[in-house]
Design an enzyme around this catalytic site. Structure first.
Site, PDB file in Angstrom:
ATOM      1  N   LYS A 156       0.841  -1.205   0.000  1.00 42.59           N
ATOM      2  CA  LYS A 156       0.000   0.000   0.000  1.00 42.59           C
ATOM      3  C   LYS A 156       0.875   1.254   0.000  1.00 42.59           C
ATOM      4  CE  LYS A 156      -4.214  -1.627   2.355  1.00 42.59           C
ATOM      5  NZ  LYS A 156      -4.990  -1.555   3.617  1.00 42.59           N
ATOM      6  N   ALA A 208      -1.821   1.351   6.518  1.00 40.66           N
ATOM      7  CA  ALA A 208      -1.982   0.277   7.498  1.00 40.66           C
ATOM      8  C   ALA A 208      -2.882  -0.799   6.922  1.00 40.66           C
ATOM      9  CB  ALA A 208      -2.579   0.825   8.794  1.00 40.66           C
ATOM     10  N   ASP A 209      -2.754  -1.989   7.485  1.00 38.37           N
ATOM     11  CA  ASP A 209      -3.651  -3.073   7.107  1.00 38.37           C
ATOM     12  C   ASP A 209      -3.938  -3.903   8.354  1.00 38.37           C
ATOM     13  OD1 ASP A 209      -5.009  -4.419   4.785  1.00 38.37           O
ATOM     14  OD2 ASP A 209      -3.965  -6.130   5.657  1.00 38.37           O
ATOM     15  N   THR A 210      -5.186  -4.293   8.500  1.00 38.35           N
ATOM     16  CA  THR A 210      -5.609  -5.067   9.672  1.00 38.35           C
ATOM     17  C   THR A 210      -6.270  -6.350   9.215  1.00 38.35           C
ATOM     18  OG1 THR A 210      -6.014  -3.029  10.933  1.00 38.35           O
ATOM     19  CG2 THR A 210      -7.050  -5.033  11.758  1.00 38.35           C
ATOM     20  N   ALA A 255      -0.624  -4.068  10.669  1.00 38.59           N
ATOM     21  CA  ALA A 255       0.711  -3.651  10.233  1.00 38.59           C
ATOM     22  C   ALA A 255       0.627  -2.219   9.745  1.00 38.59           C
ATOM     23  CB  ALA A 255       1.221  -4.555   9.112  1.00 38.59           C
TER      24      ALA A 255
END
Length: 201
Positions: free
Chosen positions: A61, A76-78, A113
């Site tokens: 991203k 961010a990624d969840t 992250a």
């Protein structure tokens, strides 16, 4: 972690369309000058483990967001992980129901992250939390599905919404479960030279 000197002229770019991440950034006194959600392929690779997956997606991203020299990009990624199983955003109410019944009465991991980019430098961090769900009744699940709060949420739920009533216990970062772990985000942005809690102009 390499640290850049603080620079009040830096502009923050949020590489996410998530209103929750925007609200969390406001708790740090930060308002992005631009929001540029990247369009990337978020499919899980065969055999990919949850932590490796979120770290890869956050890094992809941030790499996909174009930025000027005076801009710092935050992405961010969840994901919700039940063992090795990655639970992304449910496609429909049926899949959301499957997720909720799978999580019912069990503990799972929520991994977020974050990746920050300034020029050619990238800083990354991931935060893992454990969440316990109570045993869900059919009435619990049906009422939650009717609320539509599951839409667009990893694992089919959001801890800050009605599903908070399903969660008697967590171990880790509450803001990380929401989608942006604030302590770690503040640390990484500071390392990139972005002043935190500064006066808004």
């Amino acid at each position: 972690m390499t640290t850049q000197p603080s620079d009040a002229s830096l502009k923050l770019v949020l590489g996410s369309g998530s209103p929750r991440r925007l609200e969390l950034l406001a708790q740090l006194g930060l308002a992005p000058s631009a929001i540029r959600p990247p369009d990337i392929d978020e499919d899980v690779r065969k055999g990919e483990l949850p932590r490796d997956y979120v770290k890869r997606i956050a890094a992809e991203k941030v790499a996909a967001v174009e930025a000027a020299a005076d801009e710092v990009v935050l992405c961010a990624d969840t994901t919700v992980a039940l063992g090795r199983r990655i639970m992304g955003k449910p496609a429909d109410a049926g899949e959301a129901a499957q997720f909720l019944y799978a999580l019912s009465g069990r503990r799972h991991k929520v991994i977020t992250a974050i990746a920050v980019k300034r020029g050619a430098q990238v800083w990354t961090k991931d935060v893992q939390s454990t969440v316990a769900f109570k045993q869900l009744s059919d009435a619990d699940v049906n009422a939650y599905l009717a609320s539509n709060d599951w839409r667009g949420k990893a694992g089919g739920y959001a801890i800050q919404g009605p599903a908070g009533a399903f969660i008697p216990w967590i171990n880790g970062s509450y803001t990380g479960i929401v989608g942006l772990p604030l302590t770690e985000t503040a640390g990484i942005l500071t390392a990139a030279g972005m002043p935190i809690h500064r006066e808004q102009t």
